[in-house]
Enzyme design. Structure first.
Site, PDB file in Angstrom:
ATOM      1  N   HIS A  34      31.495  32.167  42.389  1.00 47.97           N
ATOM      2  CA  HIS A  34      31.015  30.934  43.018  1.00 47.97           C
ATOM      3  C   HIS A  34      32.109  30.436  43.967  1.00 47.97           C
ATOM      4  O   HIS A  34      33.172  31.074  44.091  1.00 47.97           O
ATOM      5  CB  HIS A  34      30.651  29.895  41.956  1.00 47.97           C
ATOM      6  CG  HIS A  34      31.714  29.664  40.929  1.00 47.97           C
ATOM      7  ND1 HIS A  34      32.930  29.071  41.231  1.00 47.97           N
ATOM      8  CD2 HIS A  34      31.778  29.972  39.595  1.00 47.97           C
ATOM      9  CE1 HIS A  34      33.674  28.998  40.150  1.00 47.97           C
ATOM     10  NE2 HIS A  34      33.010  29.555  39.131  1.00 47.97           N
ATOM     11  N   HIS A  37      35.773  30.393  42.813  1.00 41.14           N
ATOM     12  CA  HIS A  37      36.490  31.670  42.923  1.00 41.14           C
ATOM     13  C   HIS A  37      36.882  31.944  44.390  1.00 41.14           C
ATOM     14  O   HIS A  37      37.995  32.395  44.675  1.00 41.14           O
ATOM     15  CB  HIS A  37      35.599  32.829  42.460  1.00 41.14           C
ATOM     16  CG  HIS A  37      35.201  32.778  41.008  1.00 41.14           C
ATOM     17  ND1 HIS A  37      33.901  32.622  40.598  1.00 41.14           N
ATOM     18  CD2 HIS A  37      35.931  32.883  39.875  1.00 41.14           C
ATOM     19  CE1 HIS A  37      33.846  32.647  39.279  1.00 41.14           C
ATOM     20  NE2 HIS A  37      35.058  32.795  38.809  1.00 41.14           N
TER      21      HIS A  37
HETATM   22  P1  AMP Z   1      36.528  32.994  35.517  1.00 43.45           P
HETATM   23  O1  AMP Z   1      35.787  34.017  36.311  1.00 43.45           O
HETATM   24  O2  AMP Z   1      35.673  31.844  35.053  1.00 43.45           O
HETATM   25  O3  AMP Z   1      37.381  33.591  34.423  1.00 43.45           O
HETATM   26  O4  AMP Z   1      37.544  32.306  36.522  1.00 43.45           O
HETATM   27  C1  AMP Z   1      38.403  33.060  37.324  1.00 43.45           C
HETATM   28  C2  AMP Z   1      39.365  32.149  38.009  1.00 43.45           C
HETATM   29  O5  AMP Z   1      38.652  31.192  38.785  1.00 43.45           O
HETATM   30  C3  AMP Z   1      40.233  31.340  37.027  1.00 43.45           C
HETATM   31  O6  AMP Z   1      41.547  31.227  37.544  1.00 43.45           O
HETATM   32  C4  AMP Z   1      39.536  30.001  37.003  1.00 43.45           C
HETATM   33  O7  AMP Z   1      40.397  28.930  36.677  1.00 43.45           O
HETATM   34  C5  AMP Z   1      39.055  29.884  38.434  1.00 43.45           C
HETATM   35  N1  AMP Z   1      37.934  28.951  38.537  1.00 43.45           N
HETATM   36  C6  AMP Z   1      36.805  28.947  37.784  1.00 43.45           C
HETATM   37  N2  AMP Z   1      36.031  27.897  38.123  1.00 43.45           N
HETATM   38  C7  AMP Z   1      36.690  27.221  39.088  1.00 43.45           C
HETATM   39  C8  AMP Z   1      36.418  26.040  39.841  1.00 43.45           C
HETATM   40  N3  AMP Z   1      35.302  25.326  39.661  1.00 43.45           N
HETATM   41  N4  AMP Z   1      37.314  25.644  40.765  1.00 43.45           N
HETATM   42  C9  AMP Z   1      38.463  26.347  40.959  1.00 43.45           C
HETATM   43  N5  AMP Z   1      38.782  27.471  40.296  1.00 43.45           N
HETATM   44  C10 AMP Z   1      37.913  27.902  39.359  1.00 43.45           C
END
Ligand code: AMP
Length: 286
Positions: A34, A37
């Protein structure tokens, strides 16, 4: 853009790039990308020469009763988004290529992980740190970008990098939110309609506490109550935790708040657990 599946091939490519003098930036993700990311990809692109986005739903960070099987996936769409964003490599290994069937070595942090998500998800950060260490060894980054959405995670990763001397600079990206305030998350897709309607209350409740803090409220108990009030019928049954902690050490804070604080919460919706947080730093002078 290249898609790499094989860990050895990834490491060889990264090594060759480093030998050319390129600065490698990595953005570790579990996919179903999204804007949050993609905002991290933009930071990586601005601060490095060659950007790798890793796509890996890491089984070791999920508990036995958690949503590993239901975690949303869309590999084709993720690759298209990466391509459009100018990512150089998508590294998407198979689980069996990352974990030997008889693997026995893990990375563990004992203090920062004792509260918040660490308390309610035993073994979660062991899985996160282990896979991040492995991904660093396979992608050889100069810098890696993580989101403040997972506030405890980025602090724990910084601690691992410091204590294990990883030659990697950790950069944090701000939380990206939907128009109604809901923090973007791959898991939002699994919210039912009623939960999706209630979910923005997490952000609204944290904003109310932040506003009260800006107006001079320094009592953590009072700030907690403000959040619980705003959560309304989500509280208290669905609230997994709601804590005011030191922004750096994640230790619980006493009254009055005199140090930069982080207010963090986790709320369980049917089949989906959401987390959110806000910093209260700017109002509190040390
Ligand atoms: P995930 O795929 O959920 O494990 O997240 C991958 C990376 O994206 C991690 O460093 C998360 O902290 C970051 N991330 C997830 N959601 C958000 C968001 N809404 N805003 C900023 N970074 C995010």
């Amino acid at each position: 853009m290249q898609v790499v599946r094989d860990p050895q091939a990834m490491q060889a490519m990264a090594l060759a790039k480093r030998r050319e003098g390129a600065r490698i930036g990595v953005v570790p993700t579990m996919g179903f990308l999204h804007e949050g990311h993609l905002s991290l990809v933009r930071i990586a692109k601005a601060e490095s020469d060659w950007v790798i986005l890793t796509l890996f739903v890491n089984p070791t960070q999920f508990g036995p009763q958690e949503d590993l099987d239901r975690y949303p996936r869309d590999f084709e769409r993720d690759c298209a988004l990466c391509e459009a964003e100018g990512v150089d490599v998508v590294f998407a290994p198979e689980t069996a290529a990352i974990y030997a069937p008889d693997h026995t070595v893990y990375v563990v942090e004992d203090v920062l992980t004792s509260g918040l998500c660490g308390a309610s998800r035993p073994g979660h950060f062991r899985g996160v740190l282990t896979v991040v260490a492995k991904l660093f060894n396979l992608t050889l980054p100069d810098m890696a970008v993580f989101g403040e959405k997972d506030a405890q995670q980025i602090r724990v990763i910084r601690r691992m990098v410091r204590d294990m001397n990883f030659p990697v600079r950790i950069v944090g990206g701000p939380i990206l939110r939907e128009a109604d305030g809901l923090a973007m998350s791959s898991r939002n897709k699994n919210l039912d309609a009623a939960s999706r309607q209630k979910a923005p209350r997490l952000c609204q409740a944290l904003c109310a506490a932040r506003d009260a803090c800006a107006a001079g409220e320094r009592n953590p108990v009072a700030l907690r109550h403000i959040v619980l009030d705003r959560l309304g019928d989500l509280a208290p049954g669905a609230v997994d935790y709601l804590e005011l902690v030191d922004d750096e050490t994640l230790e619980p804070l006493g009254e009055p708040l005199t140090r930069p604080a982080l207010i963090a919460l986790a709320v369980q919706f049917p089949g989906v657990r959401l987390i959110d947080n806000m910093r209260l730093n700017s109002f509190i002078s040390e």
